[in-house]
Design a protein around this motif. Structure first.
Motif, short mmCIF file in Angstrom:
data_model
loop_
_atom_site.label_atom_id
_atom_site.label_comp_id
_atom_site.label_asym_id
_atom_site.label_seq_id
_atom_site.Cartn_x
_atom_site.Cartn_y
_atom_site.Cartn_z
N LYS A 59 68.06 61.11 68.11
CA LYS A 59 68.16 62.25 69.25
C LYS A 59 69.65 61.59 69.99
CE LYS A 59 66.09 64.22 73.05
NZ LYS A 59 67.28 64.11 74.04
N GLN A 60 69.78 60.50 70.13
CA GLN A 60 70.76 60.06 71.14
C GLN A 60 72.04 60.24 70.51
OE1 GLN A 60 70.63 58.83 74.35
NE2 GLN A 60 72.83 59.24 74.22
N LYS A 61 72.07 59.86 69.05
CA LYS A 61 73.36 60.13 68.13
C LYS A 61 73.68 61.47 68.11
CE LYS A 61 73.11 55.93 65.55
NZ LYS A 61 73.39 55.28 64.12
N LEU A 62 72.78 62.61 67.93
CA LEU A 62 73.01 64.06 68.02
C LEU A 62 73.38 64.53 69.27
CD1 LEU A 62 69.85 65.06 65.64
CD2 LEU A 62 72.31 64.75 65.03
N ASP A 63 72.72 63.86 70.42
CA ASP A 63 73.27 64.37 71.60
C ASP A 63 74.74 64.01 72.04
OD1 ASP A 63 70.92 65.23 72.25
OD2 ASP A 63 69.98 63.93 73.44
N ASP A 64 74.97 62.65 71.59
CA ASP A 64 76.38 61.97 71.72
C ASP A 64 77.34 63.04 71.26
OD1 ASP A 64 75.48 60.07 73.38
OD2 ASP A 64 75.74 58.50 71.52
N ALA A 65 77.11 63.23 69.90
CA ALA A 65 77.83 64.34 68.90
C ALA A 65 77.93 65.60 69.70
CB ALA A 65 77.31 64.33 67.52
N ASN A 66 76.94 66.07 70.19
CA ASN A 66 77.08 67.43 70.91
C ASN A 66 77.90 67.23 72.28
OD1 ASN A 66 76.22 70.15 71.34
ND2 ASN A 66 74.73 69.24 72.86
N THR A 67 77.76 66.39 73.01
CA THR A 67 78.66 66.02 74.10
C THR A 67 80.19 66.04 73.94
OG1 THR A 67 76.83 64.90 75.16
CG2 THR A 67 78.95 64.46 76.13
N THR A 72 80.84 59.23 63.79
CA THR A 72 81.39 60.29 62.56
C THR A 72 81.19 59.72 61.22
OG1 THR A 72 83.43 60.48 63.80
CG2 THR A 72 83.47 61.34 61.69
N SER A 73 80.96 58.57 60.87
CA SER A 73 80.33 58.13 59.67
C SER A 73 78.87 58.37 59.57
CB SER A 73 80.51 56.56 59.70
OG SER A 73 79.76 55.95 58.58
N PHE A 74 78.16 58.29 60.57
CA PHE A 74 76.72 58.75 60.63
C PHE A 74 76.57 60.26 60.43
CE2 PHE A 74 73.15 60.18 63.12
CZ PHE A 74 72.07 59.69 62.67
N MET A 75 77.22 60.98 60.94
CA MET A 75 77.16 62.41 60.86
C MET A 75 77.60 62.93 59.47
SD MET A 75 75.86 63.35 63.65
CE MET A 75 75.97 65.06 63.93
N GLU A 76 78.39 61.95 59.04
CA GLU A 76 79.19 62.35 57.62
C GLU A 76 78.04 62.14 56.47
OE1 GLU A 76 83.75 61.99 56.01
OE2 GLU A 76 82.82 60.15 56.97
N LYS A 77 77.38 61.07 56.62
CA LYS A 77 76.32 60.69 55.68
C LYS A 77 74.98 61.28 56.01
CE LYS A 77 78.36 56.05 55.48
NZ LYS A 77 78.16 54.75 55.65
N GLY A 78 74.86 62.09 57.11
CA GLY A 78 73.56 62.78 57.58
C GLY A 78 73.32 63.68 56.72
N ASN A 79 71.97 63.80 56.51
CA ASN A 79 71.38 65.05 55.85
C ASN A 79 70.48 65.65 56.49
OD1 ASN A 79 70.81 66.50 53.15
ND2 ASN A 79 69.27 64.72 52.48
N PHE A 80 70.96 66.30 57.51
CA PHE A 80 70.25 67.28 58.69
C PHE A 80 70.81 68.41 58.90
CE2 PHE A 80 72.90 64.88 61.46
CZ PHE A 80 72.81 63.39 60.99
N TYR A 81 71.91 68.79 57.83
CA TYR A 81 72.38 70.30 58.38
C TYR A 81 71.77 71.38 57.58
CZ TYR A 81 76.03 66.75 59.98
OH TYR A 81 76.52 65.73 60.61
#
Length: 156
Positions: free
Chosen positions: A37-45, A109-118
């Motif tokens: 959740k924190q990582k997704l919030d950071d990306a959103n910000t 960015t690496s976390f979001m690139e590897k993520g499977n939650f889209y």
């Protein structure tokens, strides 16, 4: 009769161990969910405000001597941060903050690139490209643009 007591004690011990394992797994999964959740919030910000999250730069702001609202700290109010950074100039602390933000953004960015939650590949591409674009901007900007810019000042 003594064998029955041994069986009951063994069953109780197994029950206690299983209960402790269950509680540990719940606690660990809660922490993992918080981190996601924190990582997704950071990306959103970062994507919406074109600036690092306050949690990334707040320690550096305090070491430089400025509160999030832009008001300088009173003497002794942020003594921990001043002692920690007393032999460094604001320029050095700010540059350290910029490097810290770039490192965190690279990891995010690496976390979001590897993520499977889209929901689809276009969304993933948009998010990753936005983060990479911000990285390029941050890499070439002055540290004050990252550290001393406040979330409340932005309205984009």
């Amino acid at each position: 009769m003594p064998i029955l007591v041994v069986i009951i004690l063994f069953a109780c011990a197994i029950g206690i161990v299983l209960a402790l394992i269950t509680l540990s797994l719940q606690r660990i999964s809660g922490r993992v969910v918080e981190q996601y959740k924190q990582k997704l919030d950071d990306a959103n910000t970062i994507i919406n405000q074109n600036a690092p999250p306050d949690s990334w730069v707040q320690p550096f702001r305090a070491r430089i001597g400025e509160r999030p609202d832009g008001v300088p700290y009173a003497p002794g109010e942020a003594i921990f941060y001043f002692v920690k950074g007393r032999d460094r100039s604001a320029e050095e602390i700010g540059e350290q903050a910029r490097k810290h933000c770039l490192k965190r953004l690279r990891m995010l960015t690496s976390f979001m690139e590897k993520g499977n939650f889209y929901d689809d590949d276009r969304t993933k591409e948009m998010v990753v490209n936005s983060l990479k674009s911000e990285y390029d901007k941050w890499a070439s900007c002055h540290w004050t643009d990252l550290v001393l810019t406040h979330d409340t000042d932005r309205s984009d």
